[in-house]
Each structure stands twice: as structure tokens, then as C-alpha cells.
Enzyme design. Structure first.
Site, PDB file in Angstrom:
ATOM      1  N   LYS A 178       0.830  -1.203   0.000  1.00 29.21           N
ATOM      2  CA  LYS A 178       0.000   0.000   0.000  1.00 29.21           C
ATOM      3  C   LYS A 178       0.868   1.258   0.000  1.00 29.21           C
ATOM      4  CE  LYS A 178      -1.873  -1.407   3.758  1.00 29.21           C
ATOM      5  NZ  LYS A 178      -2.695  -1.641   4.962  1.00 29.21           N
ATOM      6  N   THR A 209      -7.606   9.327   9.069  1.00 32.67           N
ATOM      7  CA  THR A 209      -7.313   8.037   8.459  1.00 32.67           C
ATOM      8  C   THR A 209      -7.162   6.927   9.501  1.00 32.67           C
ATOM      9  OG1 THR A 209      -4.947   8.586   8.497  1.00 32.67           O
ATOM     10  CG2 THR A 209      -6.168   9.093   6.475  1.00 32.67           C
ATOM     11  N   GLY A 211      -7.633   3.791  11.301  1.00 34.63           N
ATOM     12  CA  GLY A 211      -8.260   2.510  10.989  1.00 34.63           C
ATOM     13  C   GLY A 211      -8.307   2.140   9.526  1.00 34.63           C
ATOM     14  N   THR A 212      -7.599   2.873   8.671  1.00 36.22           N
ATOM     15  CA  THR A 212      -7.679   2.565   7.238  1.00 36.22           C
ATOM     16  C   THR A 212      -7.116   1.177   6.909  1.00 36.22           C
ATOM     17  OG1 THR A 212      -5.616   3.793   6.928  1.00 36.22           O
ATOM     18  CG2 THR A 212      -7.657   4.941   6.418  1.00 36.22           C
ATOM     19  N   GLY A 213      -6.007   0.808   7.541  1.00 38.97           N
ATOM     20  CA  GLY A 213      -5.422  -0.499   7.265  1.00 38.97           C
ATOM     21  C   GLY A 213      -6.342  -1.633   7.681  1.00 38.97           C
ATOM     22  N   CYS A 214      -6.972  -1.491   8.845  1.00 43.29           N
ATOM     23  CA  CYS A 214      -7.920  -2.500   9.331  1.00 43.29           C
ATOM     24  C   CYS A 214      -9.101  -2.613   8.376  1.00 43.29           C
ATOM     25  CB  CYS A 214      -8.431  -2.131  10.721  1.00 43.29           C
ATOM     26  SG  CYS A 214      -7.150  -1.935  11.971  1.00 43.29           S
TER      27      CYS A 214
END
Length: 266
Positions: A178, A209, A211-214
């Protein structure tokens, strides 16, 4: 009645609701997947950072896994925050049991958006050596990619090479690198062992942003549970998380959370 897609998240909590298991379950629900969870750590966290963490006993994590997997169908699962090696050992054992029929998405959570560490140093090496080869796909951001590969990532070419290295040399099923920490458009690269796919969306100018990865990895998991191909799962998840960031919430004193119902906004 047609089969109900079921997805499991194995991760830590976020009482502020933006990341961790809470974000995963919101994402599963929005994507019409029945969501289940196994809690690894209970985290005192908000948009400004992590205040405290309580790790659950490994025996209790194992009991949760046994309770779910002995009774409920699981078509895809993801791992997020796994804080130490004993936790990883028991999770690896259960993933190995289900590997032939269950897609496994690893979000190699190491540091929160706020910069707070979420995994002890020695456990990072176990994750790389033992858990990574069990994955259907791993979804690292650039700092996580640099740790996994031991290489500095400064360009899109570096990202592509890192994706190939993680699959061809380290044994992951696929790697989605990413590009959120670079400049310009938000570009991610997926390598599935055969070819590299590019996913590009506009970069949303916001600090919210959390929590974007989760959310991204949970969306991939939900899509895989519904039988989508790996490419389709990532393609739709990328659009889902982009809209979640576009309509993110300016709440809290730090990095606000993404909006899990953003795709329903007309």
C-alpha cells in the site's frame, strides 16, 4: 437458502470504534458478510493514540478460536494486532488446520496510526518467518513492508520489487503493498505470484485516516468470503476504503476515523 458468507477477524480492540475488531466488524456488515471475532488484546485507544493495552491469556485466545471454528462456518479470516509470539503460535496452528478451505488475510499490524507500537520486537520476526507463509494475501503499508523485506521503500518500483520478494522469497500467497505513505495518487500494487496489478485512486486530503489499514484488509476478507477472486476482492476493497476516507469523520482530537457506510452516501 444460499450459503451465507462468513468472515472471522482475529485482532485487538479499539473502544473508539475506528480501528481493530470494531472496524473489521463494521466493514463485514457493510459488505453483507456475517462477521465473527476472536479478541487477542483489549486496547485503551482513541484518535490521539494508545493509552494502555491488556493482552488476553493465550489459553483464552485458543478457547475463542476453538469455540468459533468448531461450530461456525468460516470462509475467510484476517489477523490484525497479534502482540506476541505465544499468541502467534496458537493462531498459526489453527490457521494451518483451516488453510485448505479458508482464505487468510494478514494485516501485519505493527504500529498504530498515532505511532504507538502494537507488537513486541521479537514477535515481528515470528510473524515474518512462521505466519507469513500461511497467508492468502498480506497487506503491509510502507513501514511494515520495509521491516518485512529489510529494504528501504522510496518509489513505486521499490514497492513492486518488495511485493515480488515477499511472495517469491518469503512464501506469502500474495502481497498487496500500500502506497499511502508516498506522494501523489494513492497507488497500491498486488503481486499474486504471476503478475503485478495496479490499483490507483485519488489521494484524499485529510488527516482522518484512523483505521484505514484494518478497514482495507477487512474489506478484502469480506470479499474473499463471498467467493470473489483475489483481484476482484482487492479492487472492490480499494474503492470501499477510498470512499471511507473521502467521507471520514472529523471527530476526536487526533486522526479521526474513516466512515464505514460511505459507499451508501448518495
Amino acid at each position: 437458502m444460499k450459503q451465507i458468507p462468513c468472515a472471522l477477524t482475529i485482532a485487538g480492540t479499539d473502544p473508539s470504534g475506528g480501528a481493530g475488531i470494531q472496524a473489521d466488524l463494521k466493514t463485514f456488515q457493510e459488505l453483507q458478510t456475517y462477521g465473527m471475532s476472536v479478541v487477542t488484546s483489549v486496547v485503551a485507544q482513541n484518535t490521539t493514540g494508545v493509552q494502555d493495552v491488556h493482552h488476553l491469556p493465550v489459553e483464552f485466545i485458543e478457547q475463542q478460536l476453538e469455540s468459533v471454528l468448531s461450530d461456525m462456518p468460516v470462509h475467510a479470516l484476517k489477523t490484525g494486532m497479534i502482540a506476541n509470539e505465544p499468541m502467534m503460535e496458537v493462531i498459526a496452528r489453527y490457521i494451518t488446520k483451516t488453510k485448505k478451505k479458508v482464505a487468510y488475510v494478514m494485516d501485519p499490524v505493527m504500529v498504530a496510526t498515532s505511532g504507538d507500537p502494537l507488537i513486541v520486537e521479537e514477535a515481528r520476526h515470528f510473524l515474518k518467518k512462521e505466519l507469513l507463509p500461511l497467508t492468502t494475501i498480506v497487506t503491509p503499508n510502507l513501514p511494515e513492508t520495509e521491516f518485512i523485506t529489510g529494504r528501504q521503500i522510496e518509489s513505486t518500483e521499490d514497492m513492486k520489487e518488495a511485493a515480488a520478494y515477499i511472495v517469491d522469497e518469503l512464501g506469502a500467497g500474495a502481497a498487496l503493498i500500500k502506497g499511502g505513505h508516498l506522494q501523489g495518487r494513492a497507488v497500491d500494487f498486488l503481486y499474486d505470484g504471476h503478475r503485478i496489478y495496479t490499483f490507483s485512486e485519488e489521494r484524499i486530503n485529510t488527516k482522518n485516516t484512523h483505521g484505514t489499514g484494518c478497514t482495507y484488509s477487512a474489506a478484502i476478507t469480506a470479499n474473499l468470503s463471498k467467493g470473489l477472486s483475489l483481484y476482484e476482492a482487492v479492487l472492490h476493497a480499494k474503492k470501499f476504503v477510498t470512499e471511507a476516507i473521502r467521507y471520514s469523520f472529523p471527530i476526536g482530537a487526533g486522526n479521526g476515523p474513516t466512515n464505514h457506510w460511505a459507499t451508501r452516501i448518495k
